[in-house]
Enzyme design. Structure first.
Site, PDB file in Angstrom:
ATOM      1  N   ASN A  25      30.350   9.820 -71.354  1.00  0.00           N
ATOM      2  CA  ASN A  25      31.257   8.659 -71.380  1.00  0.00           C
ATOM      3  C   ASN A  25      31.449   8.159 -72.821  1.00  0.00           C
ATOM      4  O   ASN A  25      32.565   7.793 -73.219  1.00  0.00           O
ATOM      5  CB  ASN A  25      30.701   7.517 -70.532  1.00  0.00           C
ATOM      6  CG  ASN A  25      30.591   7.878 -69.057  1.00  0.00           C
ATOM      7  OD1 ASN A  25      31.179   8.859 -68.610  1.00  0.00           O
ATOM      8  ND2 ASN A  25      29.829   7.098 -68.310  1.00  0.00           N
ATOM      9  N   GLY A  56      30.201 -11.238 -73.943  1.00  0.00           N
ATOM     10  CA  GLY A  56      30.429 -10.632 -75.258  1.00  0.00           C
ATOM     11  C   GLY A  56      29.167 -10.017 -75.824  1.00  0.00           C
ATOM     12  O   GLY A  56      28.422  -9.348 -75.112  1.00  0.00           O
ATOM     13  N   ASP A  78      35.269  -2.356 -61.634  1.00  0.00           N
ATOM     14  CA  ASP A  78      34.082  -1.493 -61.598  1.00  0.00           C
ATOM     15  C   ASP A  78      33.488  -1.468 -63.011  1.00  0.00           C
ATOM     16  O   ASP A  78      34.151  -1.045 -63.954  1.00  0.00           O
ATOM     17  CB  ASP A  78      34.523  -0.083 -61.160  1.00  0.00           C
ATOM     18  CG  ASP A  78      33.392   0.935 -61.203  1.00  0.00           C
ATOM     19  OD1 ASP A  78      32.232   0.540 -61.412  1.00  0.00           O
ATOM     20  OD2 ASP A  78      33.687   2.131 -61.014  1.00  0.00           O
ATOM     21  N   GLY A  94      28.171  10.185 -66.821  1.00  0.00           N
ATOM     22  CA  GLY A  94      27.030  10.449 -67.705  1.00  0.00           C
ATOM     23  C   GLY A  94      27.217   9.613 -68.955  1.00  0.00           C
ATOM     24  O   GLY A  94      28.303   9.591 -69.527  1.00  0.00           O
ATOM     25  N   LEU A 103      26.166  -8.776 -73.736  1.00  0.00           N
ATOM     26  CA  LEU A 103      26.005  -9.838 -72.733  1.00  0.00           C
ATOM     27  C   LEU A 103      27.059  -9.723 -71.634  1.00  0.00           C
ATOM     28  O   LEU A 103      27.426 -10.727 -71.022  1.00  0.00           O
ATOM     29  CB  LEU A 103      26.108 -11.207 -73.411  1.00  0.00           C
ATOM     30  CG  LEU A 103      25.109 -11.494 -74.550  1.00  0.00           C
ATOM     31  CD1 LEU A 103      25.434 -12.811 -75.249  1.00  0.00           C
ATOM     32  CD2 LEU A 103      23.683 -11.528 -74.002  1.00  0.00           C
ATOM     33  N   ASN A 117      27.065  13.895 -66.437  1.00  0.00           N
ATOM     34  CA  ASN A 117      26.835  13.803 -64.987  1.00  0.00           C
ATOM     35  C   ASN A 117      28.093  14.010 -64.176  1.00  0.00           C
ATOM     36  O   ASN A 117      29.203  13.683 -64.631  1.00  0.00           O
ATOM     37  CB  ASN A 117      26.323  12.399 -64.605  1.00  0.00           C
ATOM     38  CG  ASN A 117      24.850  12.212 -64.901  1.00  0.00           C
ATOM     39  OD1 ASN A 117      24.138  13.150 -65.223  1.00  0.00           O
ATOM     40  ND2 ASN A 117      24.399  10.967 -64.794  1.00  0.00           N
ATOM     41  N   ASP A 148      28.964   2.036 -72.005  1.00  0.00           N
ATOM     42  CA  ASP A 148      29.209   3.245 -72.809  1.00  0.00           C
ATOM     43  C   ASP A 148      30.446   3.046 -73.688  1.00  0.00           C
ATOM     44  O   ASP A 148      30.461   3.461 -74.856  1.00  0.00           O
ATOM     45  CB  ASP A 148      29.409   4.454 -71.890  1.00  0.00           C
ATOM     46  CG  ASP A 148      28.232   4.655 -70.952  1.00  0.00           C
ATOM     47  OD1 ASP A 148      27.085   4.443 -71.398  1.00  0.00           O
ATOM     48  OD2 ASP A 148      28.445   4.999 -69.782  1.00  0.00           O
ATOM     49  N   SER A 169      38.110   5.226 -66.534  1.00  0.00           N
ATOM     50  CA  SER A 169      38.303   3.845 -66.999  1.00  0.00           C
ATOM     51  C   SER A 169      38.217   3.701 -68.519  1.00  0.00           C
ATOM     52  O   SER A 169      38.500   2.630 -69.053  1.00  0.00           O
ATOM     53  CB  SER A 169      37.231   2.942 -66.379  1.00  0.00           C
ATOM     54  OG  SER A 169      35.973   3.145 -67.006  1.00  0.00           O
ATOM     55  N   THR A 175      31.085   0.372 -64.122  1.00  0.00           N
ATOM     56  CA  THR A 175      30.502   1.659 -64.538  1.00  0.00           C
ATOM     57  C   THR A 175      31.190   2.162 -65.812  1.00  0.00           C
ATOM     58  O   THR A 175      32.412   2.275 -65.841  1.00  0.00           O
ATOM     59  CB  THR A 175      30.670   2.725 -63.429  1.00  0.00           C
ATOM     60  OG1 THR A 175      30.268   2.172 -62.198  1.00  0.00           O
ATOM     61  CG2 THR A 175      29.860   3.969 -63.744  1.00  0.00           C
TER      62      THR A 175
HETATM   63  O1  RIB Z   1      26.685   4.399 -67.827  1.00  0.00           O
HETATM   64  C1  RIB Z   1      27.353   4.853 -66.678  1.00  0.00           C
HETATM   65  C2  RIB Z   1      26.844   6.184 -66.263  1.00  0.00           C
HETATM   66  O2  RIB Z   1      25.503   6.045 -65.876  1.00  0.00           O
HETATM   67  C3  RIB Z   1      27.542   6.799 -65.097  1.00  0.00           C
HETATM   68  O3  RIB Z   1      28.688   7.544 -65.433  1.00  0.00           O
HETATM   69  C4  RIB Z   1      26.451   7.620 -64.442  1.00  0.00           C
HETATM   70  O4  RIB Z   1      26.605   8.980 -64.645  1.00  0.00           O
HETATM   71  C5  RIB Z   1      25.143   7.095 -65.025  1.00  0.00           C
HETATM   72  O5  RIB Z   1      24.471   8.000 -65.838  1.00  0.00           O
END
Ligand code: RIB
Length: 314
Positions: A44, A226, A247, A40, A222, A12, A253, A292, A249
């Site tokens: 990631n 953890g 953040d 994405g 969690l 993404n 992943d 990150s 995000t």
């Molecule tokens: O898991 C994080 C991702 O979820 C982001 O980078 C975004 O693209 C979404 O798909």
């Protein structure tokens, strides 16, 4: 020898903005700090695996728009094999519109675009890479038929499959019970197992339910708490690390890739859980998805400094 990881899934372009709160219907809220970040879930995970030193291949699809070539080039710069990423003429590149709350929590609208045009045939083309891999990773942000093909091929060549079941879909892929491991968060685990997770004990029950479905390893993540792990040999709660969250995000992943890489390198499940917790925690300390994701030396230094929390047997 470096771990070998194949990842199937979405790539993404993330559009990230900060906002004090989410708008109500019919309302406009002013945001700030708009940034364009590669993301994405699969991309990631692939970037994390590569930064941890794994030989990494990504199977996916980008659009032929302005974002596709940039996303592809970015993956190549990370040392990822992009031979099985197709450029789609008919669909836009996948995009995610991410709003960051002042707490660091995010709200995401993801538009699949080319990701939903990934085909089982693309997975078949990567058969050799899958056969050579220690782990094949997937999530649910591409058609489930492609995930099913990955399970099928990996099963036939003896490669372990780990699925991060996100975003939750209305069904599981066929033969889900044959995969090696899964790493859902509380919400995803509750949807899959029917066990509502409120604490470590209920997370352990959900992880056991995943084992009962046939998986070798059930992991429930969690967040700051953890993870809980169940295998044939036992169960563990591996406590999380305390960090200042900027953040979240990409944290899930980073966890998923860290767990697979650590298992591929021969660590025990509890050790892999601690390593994955460190990957996820570090990812939460920096803005954006791929910016990150931690490198190997950062994870090792962090674990040394923080002293890995002791896993508790369940
Ligand atoms: O898991 C994080 C991702 O979820 C982001 O980078 C975004 O693209 C979404 O798909």
């Amino acid at each position: 020898m470096a771990a070998r990881i194949v990842v199937l899934g979405n790539i993404n372009q993330d559009f990230v903005m900060a906002a004090e709160r989410m708008p109500q219907p019919g309302e406009t809220v002013l945001g700030s700090d708009l940034r364009f970040v590669p993301g994405g879930k699969a991309a990631n995970q692939a970037v994390t695996a590569a930064r941890l030193g794994a030989q990494t291949t990504l199977i996916g699809r980008v659009g032929s728009d302005v974002f596709g070539p940039v996303l592809l080039e970015n993956l190549r710069r990370e040392g990822i094999n992009t031979d099985f990423i197709e450029v789609d003429e008919a669909h836009a590149s996948g995009a995610a519109f991410i709003t960051l709350a002042p707490t660091g929590e995010n709200s995401i609208i993801s538009v699949p675009g080319a990701n939903f045009a990934v085909t089982p045939e693309q997975v078949t083309e990567a058969q050799e890479a899958i056969a050579e891999a220690d782990f094949a990773l997937a999530q649910f942000a591409v058609p489930l038929e492609a995930v099913e093909q990955l399970i099928e091929i990996a099963g036939s060549v003896g490669t372990r499959v780990q699925i991060d079941p996100t975003p939750v879909r209305d069904r599981l892929p066929r033969k889900f019970s044959r995969i090696f491991s899964t790493v859902p968060n509380e919400t995803e685990a509750a949807r899959i197992t029917g066990v509502q997770i409120t604490d470590v004990a209920s997370a352990a029950a959900a992880a056991s339910a995943l084992r009962d479905m046939g998986l070798q390893i059930g992991v429930i993540t969690l967040g700051a708490g953890g993870c809980v792990i169940r295998t044939e040999a036992g169960g563990w709660h591996v406590p999380g690390y305390r960090v200042t969250v900027v953040d979240t995000t990409g944290s899930g992943d980073a966890f998923a890739a860290g767990f697979a890489v650590a298992l591929a390198e021969g660590r025990t499940p509890a050790e892999a859980g601690a390593f994955a917790n460190a990957c996820g925690a570090l990812a939460a300390t920096v803005f954006g998805a791929q910016p990150s994701l931690p490198h190997r030396d950062a994870v090792e230094a962090f674990m040394q400094e923080q002293r890995a929390p002791e896993a508790a047997e369940l």
